[in-house]
Design a protein around this motif. Structure first.
Motif, PDB file in Angstrom:
ATOM      1  N   TYR A   4     -12.425  -7.002  -4.334  1.00 20.01           N
ATOM      2  CA  TYR A   4     -12.392  -5.466  -4.712  1.00 20.01           C
ATOM      3  C   TYR A   4     -14.413  -5.243  -5.312  1.00 20.01           C
ATOM      4  CZ  TYR A   4     -11.804  -0.513  -4.876  1.00 20.01           C
ATOM      5  OH  TYR A   4     -12.177   1.118  -5.246  1.00 20.01           O
TER       6      TYR A   4
ATOM      7  N   GLY B  29     -15.845  -2.389  -5.584  1.00 23.23           N
ATOM      8  CA  GLY B  29     -14.655  -0.655  -6.967  1.00 23.23           C
ATOM      9  C   GLY B  29     -14.896  -0.556  -8.201  1.00 23.23           C
TER      10      GLY B  29
ATOM     11  N   LEU C 197      -1.914   3.184  -2.816  1.00 22.87           N
ATOM     12  CA  LEU C 197      -3.581   3.153  -2.527  1.00 22.87           C
ATOM     13  C   LEU C 197      -3.895   2.388  -1.222  1.00 22.87           C
ATOM     14  CD1 LEU C 197      -3.958   0.632  -5.855  1.00 22.87           C
ATOM     15  CD2 LEU C 197      -5.326   3.096  -5.400  1.00 22.87           C
ATOM     16  N   PRO C 198      -4.974   2.349  -0.675  1.00 22.35           N
ATOM     17  CA  PRO C 198      -5.498   2.351   0.593  1.00 22.35           C
ATOM     18  C   PRO C 198      -5.012   1.201   0.546  1.00 22.35           C
ATOM     19  CG  PRO C 198      -6.517   3.978   0.019  1.00 22.35           C
ATOM     20  CD  PRO C 198      -6.189   3.477  -1.052  1.00 22.35           C
TER      21      PRO C 198
ATOM     22  N   SER D  19       0.326  -1.247   0.159  1.00 21.47           N
ATOM     23  CA  SER D  19       0.043   0.024   0.041  1.00 21.47           C
ATOM     24  C   SER D  19       0.721   1.313  -0.248  1.00 21.47           C
ATOM     25  CB  SER D  19      -1.124  -0.128   1.479  1.00 21.47           C
ATOM     26  OG  SER D  19      -1.279   1.014   1.520  1.00 21.47           O
TER      27      SER D  19
ATOM     28  N   GLY E  99      -6.610  -1.301   2.315  1.00 20.58           N
ATOM     29  CA  GLY E  99      -7.660  -2.269   2.212  1.00 20.58           C
ATOM     30  C   GLY E  99      -8.087  -2.495   0.901  1.00 20.58           C
ATOM     31  N   THR E 100      -7.996  -0.873   0.537  1.00 19.95           N
ATOM     32  CA  THR E 100      -8.441  -1.643  -1.524  1.00 19.95           C
ATOM     33  C   THR E 100      -7.013  -2.493  -1.746  1.00 19.95           C
ATOM     34  OG1 THR E 100      -9.299   0.524  -1.185  1.00 19.95           O
ATOM     35  CG2 THR E 100      -8.621  -0.003  -3.081  1.00 19.95           C
ATOM     36  N   ILE E 101      -6.124  -2.267  -1.672  1.00 22.50           N
ATOM     37  CA  ILE E 101      -4.867  -2.935  -2.608  1.00 22.50           C
ATOM     38  C   ILE E 101      -5.264  -4.568  -2.236  1.00 22.50           C
ATOM     39  CG2 ILE E 101      -3.682  -2.866  -0.844  1.00 22.50           C
ATOM     40  CD1 ILE E 101      -3.327  -2.718  -4.740  1.00 22.50           C
TER      41      ILE E 101
ATOM     42  N   SER F 255      -7.939  -5.723  -0.752  1.00 18.37           N
ATOM     43  CA  SER F 255      -9.077  -6.654  -2.097  1.00 18.37           C
ATOM     44  C   SER F 255      -9.154  -6.781  -3.004  1.00 18.37           C
ATOM     45  CB  SER F 255     -10.218  -5.430  -1.871  1.00 18.37           C
ATOM     46  OG  SER F 255     -10.918  -5.799   0.211  1.00 18.37           O
ATOM     47  N   PHE F 256      -8.415  -6.034  -4.076  1.00 18.96           N
ATOM     48  CA  PHE F 256      -7.769  -5.911  -5.895  1.00 18.96           C
ATOM     49  C   PHE F 256      -7.226  -7.440  -5.087  1.00 18.96           C
ATOM     50  CE2 PHE F 256      -5.650  -5.601  -8.951  1.00 18.96           C
ATOM     51  CZ  PHE F 256      -6.435  -5.043  -9.771  1.00 18.96           C
TER      52      PHE F 256
ATOM     53  N   ASN G 212     -12.406  -2.007 -10.783  1.00 21.66           N
ATOM     54  CA  ASN G 212     -10.712  -2.515 -10.357  1.00 21.66           C
ATOM     55  C   ASN G 212      -9.888  -2.482 -11.106  1.00 21.66           C
ATOM     56  OD1 ASN G 212     -11.502  -5.471  -9.063  1.00 21.66           O
ATOM     57  ND2 ASN G 212     -13.378  -4.565  -8.891  1.00 21.66           N
TER      58      ASN G 212
ATOM     59  N   ILE H 205      -7.750   0.763 -10.522  1.00 26.24           N
ATOM     60  CA  ILE H 205      -7.224   0.351  -9.362  1.00 26.24           C
ATOM     61  C   ILE H 205      -6.295  -0.128  -9.833  1.00 26.24           C
ATOM     62  CG2 ILE H 205      -6.651  -1.375  -7.317  1.00 26.24           C
ATOM     63  CD1 ILE H 205      -8.129   1.430  -6.717  1.00 26.24           C
TER      64      ILE H 205
END
Length: 323
Positions: free
Chosen positions: A55, A57, A42-43, A37, A45-47, A49-50, A59, A62
């Motif tokens: 994720y 959101g 990138l946050p 991260s 949690g976002t990275i 989850s991706f 994709n 990202i």
């Protein structure tokens, strides 16, 4: 009039391919998602989850940022392969040899001190010596470690101790147990920060165990050791220091050696670096100028020349003035 839709460079990107590449890159370097991260921006949690395919959101967006990160990494790697822009290994300079003499003297169970100007090459020499020679405990002091107890805790931490609680006497006794008969050296960088009581504690450890003690710092170190009027509290310490070295400026030939280590062989450029080393900052300034000059030359697809060095120095000088 309707506005044109913004271009989306990530449209059509291979999201799954990027995901696999990201996970493989992370595993290869044994990184946590938190570390990834920070590197990619990138946050966490976002990275994460991706990376796990969860994720919810955008994709593609990202994946696009991740691919831009990989592209920048690849470009930097290509630059490093094409040109020498990584710092050279440690150089056994004249300054380093002089400081090694102090440290070898301390290894005989003596006390020694060296006060140098910033950029003399002190810290890099100390680190290399501590890496090469067993039982050399290099501890860097700071205003927060000026007192007896924080100094002792810092020494024990470098010795690998995890339990740092206890009275100053208890901490001091643990250090004495560790160094007694070990042919060891306690080397303290930036020792000008130490209080007279902390320095006297070091003298006591030396007297009981015979451990070598080497004090390194700036001009303020000698002022502290000499104690102005040589008060009794300082006399015991000062009388035990067998070698006292004071160096005001870096050696010009060390700057030339550093330049050659970077691949510079032009006589004019080496002479310019030697002159530069006499300015405040010494060899540290020389190293910063060479590194920036290398990047400037690479950006112009040229070999580094004197104008690049001069431009780098001008840029660094402007930054210091702005700060």
């Amino acid at each position: 009039m309707a506005s044109k839709p913004q271009e989306r460079p990530d449209i059509g990107i291979d999201v799954e391919g990027t995901r696999r590449r990201l996970v493989a890159w992370k595993d290869e370097r044994n990184l946590s998602w938190a570390a990834v991260s920070q590197l990619i921006g990138l946050p966490a949690g976002t990275i994460s989850s991706f990376g796990s395919g969860n994720y919810a959101g955008d994709n593609a967006r990202i994946a696009g940022q991740i691919e831009r990160f990989f592209a920048a990494e690849a470009e930097g790697a290509n630059l490093r392969r094409d040109r020498v822009i990584e710092p050279p290994p440690f150089q056994n300079t004249r300054a380093a040899r002089k400081l090694y003499h102090v440290l070898h003297y301390a290894r005989r169970g003596k006390m020694a001190a060296a006060a140098t100007s910033p950029g003399f090459g002190k810290t890099s020499a100390l680190r290399q010596f501590a890496e090469d020679v067993p039982n050399v405990f290099l501890v860097t002091m700071a205003p927060s470690t000026a007192g007896v107890q924080p100094m002792l805790s810092a020494i024990l931490r470098v010795m690998g101790e995890r339990e740092l609680r206890g009275s100053p006497q208890m901490l001091s006794d643990r250090i004495k147990e560790r160094v007694a008969g070990a042919h060891a050296v306690i080397a303290l960088d930036d020792a000008q920060h130490l209080s007279p009581k902390a320095l006297d504690e070091l003298r006591g450890i030396h007297d009981v165990t015979g451990v070598g003690v080497a004090l390194f710092g700036n001009a303020g170190l000698m002022e502290t050791l000499e104690g102005g009027n040589r008060a009794v509290s300082h006399a015991q310490l000062f009388s035990r220091i067998g070698i006292r070295i004071v160096e005001i400026k870096a050696y010009p030939d060390d700057a030339e050696q550093l330049g050659r280590a970077w691949g510079i062989d032009d006589t004019r450029m080496l002479g310019w670096l030697a002159t530069l080393s006499q300015q405040p900052g010494g060899l540290r300034l020389v190293a910063q100028v060479i590194e920036l000059a290398m990047f400037l030359a690479v950006s112009e697809d040229q070999d580094v020349g004197l104008p690049h060095l001069q431009d780098a120095h001008a840029q660094l000088s402007a930054r210091r003035l702005a700060a």
